[in-house]
Design an enzyme around this catalytic site. Structure first.
Site, short mmCIF file in Angstrom:
data_model
loop_
_atom_site.label_atom_id
_atom_site.label_comp_id
_atom_site.label_asym_id
_atom_site.label_seq_id
_atom_site.Cartn_x
_atom_site.Cartn_y
_atom_site.Cartn_z
N THR A 16 2.48 3.54 -2.89
CA THR A 16 3.29 3.69 -1.68
C THR A 16 3.95 2.39 -1.24
O THR A 16 3.58 1.29 -1.68
CB THR A 16 2.44 4.22 -0.52
OG1 THR A 16 1.45 3.25 -0.17
CG2 THR A 16 1.76 5.53 -0.88
N ASP A 17 4.91 2.56 -0.33
CA ASP A 17 5.53 1.41 0.31
C ASP A 17 4.76 1.10 1.60
O ASP A 17 3.73 1.72 1.87
CB ASP A 17 7.02 1.66 0.57
CG ASP A 17 7.28 2.84 1.48
OD1 ASP A 17 6.35 3.30 2.20
OD2 ASP A 17 8.43 3.33 1.50
N ILE A 18 5.26 0.22 2.40
CA ILE A 18 4.56 -0.20 3.61
C ILE A 18 4.37 0.95 4.61
O ILE A 18 3.45 0.94 5.41
CB ILE A 18 5.28 -1.39 4.28
CG1 ILE A 18 4.38 -2.06 5.30
CG2 ILE A 18 6.61 -0.98 4.87
CD1 ILE A 18 4.84 -3.44 5.73
N GLY A 19 5.22 1.97 4.51
CA GLY A 19 5.12 3.11 5.41
C GLY A 19 4.20 4.21 4.91
O GLY A 19 4.06 5.25 5.55
N ILE A 21 4.65 5.92 2.14
CA ILE A 21 5.46 6.90 1.40
C ILE A 21 5.55 6.44 -0.06
O ILE A 21 5.72 5.24 -0.33
CB ILE A 21 6.87 7.03 2.01
CG1 ILE A 21 6.75 7.58 3.44
CG2 ILE A 21 7.77 7.90 1.16
CD1 ILE A 21 8.05 7.54 4.23
#
Length: 131
Positions: A16-19, A21
């Protein structure tokens, strides 16, 4: 009816990314793993054995991917792989990633059959018939 090969995956933090997602390129990793498992199931052998015994490898020639909805950290995913068309030198696949029967990603791929010198090769008839 086209046979469907199923592969289950879970989204880890590293996907995932920082969010939280799934990063877009990581969907390619999920579908790559699903294709590898399909080959293990269908041929009852590994990529290494295909290369050693038959001097063939599958390489992605084209990939058209549609991102419909995002997957999130800790989601349970199902990757479905269907063979759309087969010839001695190509396999056309539809791979779909879903979560709880909700389609997230759809990818159409064409795999080419090559030898260890990266030259076009043909699947032996016995392997082609097992697909």
């Amino acid at each position: 009816m086209t046979k469907k090969y199923l592969y289950k995956a879970k989204v880890y933090y590293e996907d995932t990314d920082i969010g939280g997602i799934v990063y877009y390129a990581n969907y390619l990793k999920f579908i790559e793993r699903a294709r590898t498992e399909m080959i293990y199931q269908q041929f009852k052998m590994s990529h290494q054995k295909l290369k050693k015994i038959y001097n063939i490898m599958f390489v992605v020639r084209t990939c058209n991917i549609k991102y419909i909805k995002p997957a999130n950290f800790e989601d349970e995913l199902l990757i479905t792989t269907s063979i759309i068309k087969k010839t001695a030198v190509r396999l056309n696949l539809l791979q779909e990633i879903s979560r709880n029967n909700e389609l997230l990603v759809s990818a159409e791929l064409e795999l080419a059959v090559v030898n260890t010198k990266s030259e076009v090769a043909k699947l032996p008839k016995d392997l082609l018939n097992t697909i």
